[in-house]
Design a protein around this motif. Structure first.
Motif, mmCIF file in Angstrom:
data_model
loop_
_atom_site.group_PDB
_atom_site.id
_atom_site.type_symbol
_atom_site.label_atom_id
_atom_site.label_comp_id
_atom_site.label_asym_id
_atom_site.label_seq_id
_atom_site.Cartn_x
_atom_site.Cartn_y
_atom_site.Cartn_z
ATOM 1 N N GLY A 122 -38.769 80.080 -20.442
ATOM 2 C CA GLY A 122 -40.409 80.567 -20.591
ATOM 3 C C GLY A 122 -40.634 79.262 -20.914
ATOM 4 N N GLY A 123 -40.029 78.055 -22.369
ATOM 5 C CA GLY A 123 -40.600 76.627 -22.439
ATOM 6 C C GLY A 123 -40.405 76.337 -20.272
ATOM 7 N N LEU A 124 -39.793 76.149 -19.295
ATOM 8 C CA LEU A 124 -39.972 75.446 -17.955
ATOM 9 C C LEU A 124 -40.838 76.045 -17.525
ATOM 10 C CD1 LEU A 124 -35.900 74.700 -17.542
ATOM 11 C CD2 LEU A 124 -37.421 73.150 -18.695
ATOM 12 N N ARG A 125 -40.638 77.244 -17.564
ATOM 13 C CA ARG A 125 -41.638 77.850 -16.448
ATOM 14 C C ARG A 125 -43.162 77.476 -16.675
ATOM 15 N NH1 ARG A 125 -37.985 82.958 -16.614
ATOM 16 N NH2 ARG A 125 -39.492 83.278 -18.366
ATOM 17 N N LYS A 182 -46.546 66.450 3.973
ATOM 18 C CA LYS A 182 -45.643 67.385 3.464
ATOM 19 C C LYS A 182 -44.493 66.869 2.513
ATOM 20 C CE LYS A 182 -41.581 70.565 3.827
ATOM 21 N NZ LYS A 182 -40.175 70.867 4.931
ATOM 22 N N ASP A 183 -44.329 65.209 3.429
ATOM 23 C CA ASP A 183 -43.523 64.357 2.429
ATOM 24 C C ASP A 183 -44.100 63.968 0.412
ATOM 25 O OD1 ASP A 183 -40.533 64.795 4.236
ATOM 26 O OD2 ASP A 183 -41.802 63.447 5.281
ATOM 27 N N LYS A 184 -44.819 63.145 1.666
ATOM 28 C CA LYS A 184 -46.520 62.700 0.097
ATOM 29 C C LYS A 184 -46.331 63.935 -1.266
ATOM 30 C CE LYS A 184 -50.133 60.237 -0.218
ATOM 31 N NZ LYS A 184 -51.521 59.117 0.481
ATOM 32 N N ALA A 185 -46.906 65.190 -0.662
ATOM 33 C CA ALA A 185 -46.547 66.602 -1.664
ATOM 34 C C ALA A 185 -45.741 66.483 -2.332
ATOM 35 C CB ALA A 185 -46.851 67.833 -0.917
ATOM 36 N N ILE A 186 -44.909 66.236 -1.347
ATOM 37 C CA ILE A 186 -42.813 66.160 -2.181
ATOM 38 C C ILE A 186 -43.343 65.282 -2.992
ATOM 39 C CG2 ILE A 186 -40.555 65.776 -2.357
ATOM 40 C CD1 ILE A 186 -40.394 67.976 0.362
ATOM 41 N N GLU A 187 -43.225 63.945 -2.764
ATOM 42 C CA GLU A 187 -43.422 62.867 -3.814
ATOM 43 C C GLU A 187 -43.970 63.761 -5.253
ATOM 44 O OE1 GLU A 187 -44.358 59.734 -2.176
ATOM 45 O OE2 GLU A 187 -43.001 59.308 -0.520
ATOM 46 N N ARG A 188 -45.237 63.819 -5.010
ATOM 47 C CA ARG A 188 -46.524 64.463 -6.248
ATOM 48 C C ARG A 188 -46.056 65.253 -6.922
ATOM 49 N NH1 ARG A 188 -49.258 62.193 -9.669
ATOM 50 N NH2 ARG A 188 -51.286 63.663 -10.350
ATOM 51 N N ALA A 189 -44.918 65.857 -6.084
ATOM 52 C CA ALA A 189 -44.298 67.148 -6.855
ATOM 53 C C ALA A 189 -42.856 66.698 -7.823
ATOM 54 C CB ALA A 189 -44.042 68.312 -6.160
ATOM 55 N N LEU A 190 -42.611 65.267 -7.365
ATOM 56 C CA LEU A 190 -41.712 65.500 -8.264
ATOM 57 C C LEU A 190 -42.324 64.478 -9.580
ATOM 58 C CD1 LEU A 190 -38.672 63.739 -5.923
ATOM 59 C CD2 LEU A 190 -38.690 65.607 -7.297
ATOM 60 N N GLU A 191 -43.408 64.200 -9.225
ATOM 61 C CA GLU A 191 -44.638 62.634 -9.803
ATOM 62 C C GLU A 191 -44.675 63.576 -11.269
ATOM 63 O OE1 GLU A 191 -48.387 59.967 -10.277
ATOM 64 O OE2 GLU A 191 -47.143 60.843 -7.934
ATOM 65 N N VAL A 192 -44.914 64.583 -10.843
ATOM 66 C CA VAL A 192 -45.864 66.094 -11.802
ATOM 67 C C VAL A 192 -44.712 66.267 -12.936
ATOM 68 C CG1 VAL A 192 -48.010 66.157 -10.677
ATOM 69 C CG2 VAL A 192 -46.500 67.542 -10.717
ATOM 70 N N LEU A 193 -43.679 66.585 -11.939
ATOM 71 C CA LEU A 193 -43.015 67.480 -12.670
ATOM 72 C C LEU A 193 -42.206 66.586 -13.868
ATOM 73 C CD1 LEU A 193 -40.547 70.070 -10.198
ATOM 74 C CD2 LEU A 193 -42.557 70.384 -12.149
ATOM 75 N N SER A 194 -42.111 65.001 -13.574
ATOM 76 C CA SER A 194 -40.957 64.345 -14.517
ATOM 77 C C SER A 194 -42.466 64.029 -15.329
ATOM 78 C CB SER A 194 -41.052 63.105 -13.177
ATOM 79 O OG SER A 194 -39.954 62.912 -12.592
ATOM 80 N N LEU A 195 -43.836 63.894 -14.922
ATOM 81 C CA LEU A 195 -44.569 63.417 -15.501
ATOM 82 C C LEU A 195 -44.795 64.545 -17.475
ATOM 83 C CD1 LEU A 195 -47.227 61.829 -16.538
ATOM 84 C CD2 LEU A 195 -48.405 63.650 -15.445
ATOM 85 N N PRO A 241 -36.694 69.004 -16.834
ATOM 86 C CA PRO A 241 -35.281 68.090 -16.842
ATOM 87 C C PRO A 241 -34.557 68.450 -15.412
ATOM 88 C CG PRO A 241 -35.178 70.330 -18.204
ATOM 89 C CD PRO A 241 -36.507 69.475 -18.234
ATOM 90 N N ASN A 242 -33.909 66.967 -14.967
ATOM 91 C CA ASN A 242 -33.385 66.795 -13.521
ATOM 92 C C ASN A 242 -35.072 67.920 -12.351
ATOM 93 O OD1 ASN A 242 -31.133 66.361 -14.564
ATOM 94 N ND2 ASN A 242 -30.666 68.669 -14.552
ATOM 95 N N PRO A 243 -35.939 67.132 -12.137
ATOM 96 C CA PRO A 243 -37.545 67.639 -11.160
ATOM 97 C C PRO A 243 -36.568 67.632 -9.686
ATOM 98 C CG PRO A 243 -37.188 65.402 -12.347
ATOM 99 C CD PRO A 243 -36.111 65.849 -12.365
ATOM 100 N N ARG A 244 -35.674 66.795 -9.235
ATOM 101 C CA ARG A 244 -35.678 67.415 -8.212
ATOM 102 C C ARG A 244 -34.575 68.341 -7.892
ATOM 103 N NH1 ARG A 244 -35.619 63.416 -3.953
ATOM 104 N NH2 ARG A 244 -36.124 61.848 -4.939
ATOM 105 N N GLU A 245 -33.891 68.056 -8.736
ATOM 106 C CA GLU A 245 -32.913 70.445 -8.886
ATOM 107 C C GLU A 245 -34.319 71.484 -9.146
ATOM 108 O OE1 GLU A 245 -29.679 69.982 -11.123
ATOM 109 O OE2 GLU A 245 -29.521 67.770 -10.595
ATOM 110 N N ARG A 246 -35.382 70.828 -9.807
ATOM 111 C CA ARG A 246 -35.872 72.177 -10.040
ATOM 112 C C ARG A 246 -37.223 72.473 -8.654
ATOM 113 N NH1 ARG A 246 -33.319 74.316 -13.841
ATOM 114 N NH2 ARG A 246 -32.897 72.421 -15.532
ATOM 115 N N LEU A 247 -37.308 71.800 -8.183
ATOM 116 C CA LEU A 247 -38.200 71.888 -6.437
ATOM 117 C C LEU A 247 -37.295 73.071 -6.073
ATOM 118 C CD1 LEU A 247 -38.674 68.604 -4.931
ATOM 119 C CD2 LEU A 247 -40.204 69.618 -5.955
ATOM 120 N N GLU A 248 -36.189 73.393 -5.851
ATOM 121 C CA GLU A 248 -35.991 74.392 -5.055
ATOM 122 C C GLU A 248 -35.045 75.832 -5.841
ATOM 123 O OE1 GLU A 248 -34.643 74.545 -1.689
ATOM 124 O OE2 GLU A 248 -35.698 72.245 -2.056
ATOM 125 N N SER A 249 -35.686 75.455 -7.282
ATOM 126 C CA SER A 249 -35.858 76.711 -8.163
ATOM 127 C C SER A 249 -36.819 77.190 -7.895
ATOM 128 C CB SER A 249 -35.971 76.424 -9.705
ATOM 129 O OG SER A 249 -34.214 75.479 -9.947
#
Length: 676
Positions: free
Chosen positions: A156-159, A124-137, A141-149
């Motif tokens: 539409g563009g962010l989706r 789970k922890d490593k998957a969250i790290e990967r999620a942050l990595e690809v969102l940054s990629l 904007p503010n990828p850590r906050e977007r994890l909970e959105s």
């Protein structure tokens, strides 16, 4: 060796009566690091081919023959469980509508980590790290906050960025993009396409780009396949295809596109008829019934898909473009702009503003702010003209249109129709309501699915007590004929029509009360290029017949270029530039207008390669807290200190051309200097 090789693919869909030959004998290959574009109308088989590769066929669908070799493995021979291991892991997919593709009940973080844990076996922890990595990629904007959105909390563009992040989360070798930018504004579309291009270069992946937008293909694809009725009719290098088009269908698709530059055509080329029914026996060339140049041989003999001597790439046609028997499509061009300012003023917006309260609280609602949808907007519309309103989603153009027809009331300012206020004189609002009609963006959502066409068109006549029963039926039959539908259509329901036909019904309903002004809100945004040209030509014909005045709202500048006499550009509730088509497209003064023009994909690879991609910056700020000074300064490549503190006044640039900018562009948009 090719990463993906499709050999004689045949996909069928079983129906109660017969089978649909959705993909019929298609072969092609795609190398690592390359982009293959697939274009064609709805029903051409392009999406079904992509879904065949993924094993995501609809109920009744199956692969009847051929091979799909991916990295040396035949996907057509894999079990459902084996295909699930390939999908998402080795092959990513970005669907057309991210809102319907993302799970509304799951956070963004959960949707990405689910894919990563399923295919890569991460904790789970490593998957969250990967999620942050690809969102940054993907530039979130503010990828850590977007994890909970949740999806509905994003634009539409962010989706769409989330969809791309999910597709890339397992480092796939191939990404299939099915109309990835159709629902997006031109600026967001440009950002997404630029992002995909950068990611392809960084990750070395291959892309299969499915679209009906020839401009997107021109700027992004290495090779292009043109499909029609389940078959490939032409295949070439992108630059070569646009420079040396051979198949009449490819030529017709290109001729149907409203041009952005030069003199607009009097009429767009419109491909006659509809694609064939793929359940029956098809004899001869499948495009022959719609081809202006078809001869008897085309109707009885199927043309081979080959590269004849003297030609550069394969196609399937007996009489290709440029052959002695063929005369290329020629369009009559308009000579100069129509003069409309000598006509009576029909509609006036006088310093109009509209705000919406924002509340919070499950039980007791309390106001926490306001959305400033339209702010101090003034313009005039002359009788018989077409006034275009353009801008990104959230700029206020649809709210403006709704205030015109009385669906919304302004918070400040005045709206005058034919010289009288329709805001302060409430009795006149009812009296004038039949003179102002709205043509909605989505005809399927705006037509009652439980009512027949006859009832839909009769409703406004009944409300306004117009005519006897017999006279109404006669009026309905006449309306249907005017919009190109048979009178028998009045007995059918909306779901029994195609998208283009439903838009014709929507136009007929707008005409039912013989209005003087019609607001057309994104009237062709959901239509294929060939159907779009038919509807646009029809709108112009009806305008001439009935002396109609149009306000056309769109984010598609090529549509507005073709229809409009004058154009208003809106940004974050403000009108920032107004002018004729030539003013806006040939000598735009506001940097935002310039940015919009540069973001529009054009069907010309040379133009697309030389565009100023850097001008498309960021997303629209919040309308709750618009930036001070010039509202565009946060995204403007030319902004200076004064732009951040002082709102620019509307300046006169001659004729009907006005713009609100402290530092207006002094040269043609294409020759704009480097950012100051």
């Amino acid at each position: 060796m090719a990463l993906l090789e499709v050999r004689d693919l045949r996909t069928r869909i079983r129906l109660r009566k017969g089978e649909v030959r959705a993909v019929d004998g298609v072969s092609f290959s795609l190398e690592q690091g390359k982009t293959l574009g697939i274009v064609g109308e709805s029903g051409s088989g392009k999406t079904m081919m992509g879904m065949s590769i993924l094993g995501l066929l609809p109920q009744g669908g199956y692969i009847a023959g051929g091979e799909i070799l991916f990295d040396g493995v035949n996907l057509a021979g894999l079990s459902r469980r084996e295909l699930q291991d390939v999908r998402g892991g080795k092959i990513g997919v970005v669907f057309q509508d991210p809102m319907t593709s993302l799970n509304p009940c799951m956070t963004i973080g959960d949707q990405i980590t689910d894919v990563v844990r399923r295919h890569l076996g991460y904790s789970k922890d490593k998957a969250i790290e990967r999620a942050l990595e690809v969102l940054s990629l993907v530039g979130m904007p503010n990828p850590r906050e977007r994890l909970e959105s949740y999806p509905h909390q994003l634009s539409g563009g962010l989706r769409q960025r989330v969809m791309i992040a999910i597709a890339l989360s397992c480092d796939p070798k191939l990404v299939i993009l099915d109309e990835p930018t159709t629902a997006l504004d031109v600026t967001i579309q440009a950002q997404i396409l630029e992002l995909l291009e950068d990611l392809k270069a960084k990750l070395g992946m291959a892309m299969l780009l499915i679209t009906h937008d020839m401009g997107v293909i021109a700027g992004r694809a290495d090779d292009v396949i043109v499909m029609y009725a389940g078959e490939i009719v032409e295949h070439a290098d992108a630059a070569e295809l646009f420079a040396s088009t051979y198949h009449p269908y490819t030529e017709a698709l290109l001729a149907s596109i409203p041009p952005l530059t030069g003199d607009a055509p009097e009429r767009l080329y419109s491909i006659p008829g509809i694609p064939p029914d793929l359940t029956g026996d098809l004899v001869g060339c499948r495009f022959a019934p719609r081809c202006h140049y078809a001869q008897e041989r085309c109707r009885v003999e199927k043309p081979p898909y080959t590269t004849p001597e003297g030609y550069l790439h394969p196609f399937a046609c007996f009489y290709p473009v440029g052959a002695p028997e063929r005369v290329p499509i020629s369009l009559e061009r308009r000579t100069g702009q129509r003069t409309v300012t000598d006509r009576p003023v029909l509609l006036e917006f006088d310093h109009v503003s509209k705000e919406y309260p924002v509340t919070k609280g499950a039980v007791v609602q309390r106001k926490i702010g306001t959305v400033k949808a339209v702010s101090d907007v003034s313009f005039t519309v002359y009788e018989g003209e077409t006034f275009g309103l353009v801008g990104e989603s959230g700029c206020g153009k649809s709210t403006t249109g709704q205030m015109v027809v009385g669906l919304e009331q302004p918070a400040a300012g005045d709206i005058r129709f034919a010289g009288r206020s329709i805001v302060n004189e409430r009795g006149y609002v009812r009296e004038v309501r039949r003179e102002l009609q709205l043509m909605f963006q989505d005809p399927f959502a705006s037509l009652d699915p439980r009512m027949r066409v006859k009832e839909i068109l009769e409703e406004p006549l009944d409300i306004h007590k117009i005519g006897t029963k017999a006279e109404r039926v006669e009026r309905i039959a006449s309306l249907l004929q005017e919009v190109g539908l048979a009178p028998a259509a009045m007995e059918r329901y909306p779901h029994e029509f195609s998208g283009g036909q439903r838009q014709r019904i929507g136009l007929a309903r707008a005409l039912a009360l013989s209005p003087r002004l019609i607001v057309a809100d994104e009237p062709v945004s959901a239509l294929d290029v060939s159907i779009r040209s038919q509807v646009l030509n029809l709108m112009k014909d009806l305008q001439a017949q009935h002396n109609l005045t149009y306000i056309v709202i769109s984010h598609d500048l090529s549509v507005v270029r073709y229809l409009a006499d004058r154009i208003g550009v809106m940004y974050l509730g403000k009108l920032v530039e107004v002018g004729s088509g030539d003013d806006i497209f040939e000598s735009a003064k506001h940097p935002y207008t310039h940015m919009l023009l540069e973001a529009v994909p054009e069907p010309d690879p040379e133009v697309e390669r030389t565009k100023e991609r850097s001008l498309v910056r960021g997303e629209l700020p919040s309308a709750m807290t618009p930036p001070p000074g010039c509202r565009f300064h946060t995204r403007c490549a030319y902004a200076q200190d004064i732009c951040r503190t002082e709102e620019p006044p509307m300046r006169d640039f001659g004729g009907v051309h006005h713009a609100a900018c402290h530092f207006p562009l002094s040269v043609r948009p294409r020759e704009a200097a480097a950012p100051r």
